[in-house]
Design a protein around this motif. Structure first.
Motif: not given
Length: 222
Positions: A50, A81-91, A107-108, A155-157
């Protein structure tokens, strides 16, 4: 990306063209980013890990909330930083065109303890695992920033909205500049590290190197 109409070959040329300038700029460095793969394919990148800014104005709306906004007390620390997993997708809600238009970054909290996220991101276009090719993008923050408390697994976005590519084939920018394709983006959140993400269904295609970004939120944007 809609119909994958943006030529990856043109995107690769654009990334290469900015690599020298990017090396001279101070951009987001995903040095502390988590990556789900040591070798991300440029033809089929996978999201793994992320980016900051700040300001006010209007904020996103939408559906599922798994975090908690507002006062968090003194015992809950900022997400490392190492407590989060981040990913992305089209809105789903994005400007008309053939580029990426808009993307949601998720973010998870992967730890067993709650933590807090807050703020707007800084963003850089990037290649796969090549920090020297990062190209800082101009971010206009929208909406106010409030603390978002993430329980374990919550999760947060945030939402990124790009200047959309138009037309078919290689596409074009209304400004007259050439569209640029990035395999990944580096998203840096205040005090929570830089996280490199790829779209789950294509690459980031945008115009003019500018975008708007919401603050991180407990409400999932559309």
């Amino acid at each position: 990306m809609q119909k994958s109409s943006i030529s990856i070959r043109r995107g690769a040329m654009a990334v290469a063209a900015v690599s020298v300038a990017a090396a001279m700029m101070t951009g987001c460095q995903p040095g502390d980013a988590e990556t789900g793969s040591d070798d991300v394919s440029s033809t089929a990148p996978t999201a793994t890990s992320s980016s900051p800014a700040s300001s006010p104005v209007s904020s996103p709306a939408s559906s599922t909330s798994t975090g908690t906004s507002g006062s968090t007390g003194t015992s809950v620390k900022t997400c490392a930083p190492n407590s989060l997993k981040a990913s992305a997708y089209q809105a789903a809600d994005r400007p008309t065109g053939t580029g990426t238009g808009a993307a949601i970054v998720q973010f998870t909290n992967t730890t067993a303890k709650p933590c807090v996220l807050q703020g707007h991101p800084t963003v850089a276009g990037a290649a796969n695992g090549s920090p020297e090719l990062n190209v800082p993008l101009q971010v206009t923050p929208v909406g106010s920033a409030s603390p978002v408390k993430l329980a374990p697994g919550a999760q947060a976005w945030l939402k990124l909205t790009f200047v959309q590519v138009q037309g078919e084939g290689d596409g074009y920018c209304e400004s007259g500049s050439a569209p640029v394709v990035y395999p990944t983006m580096v998203i840096d959140l205040p005090n929570s590290g830089a996280h490199q993400v790829a779209l789950d269904d294509g690459q980031f295609a945008e115009c003019d190197g500018t975008l708007t970004a919401t603050a991180v939120t407990a409400t999932k944007p559309s």
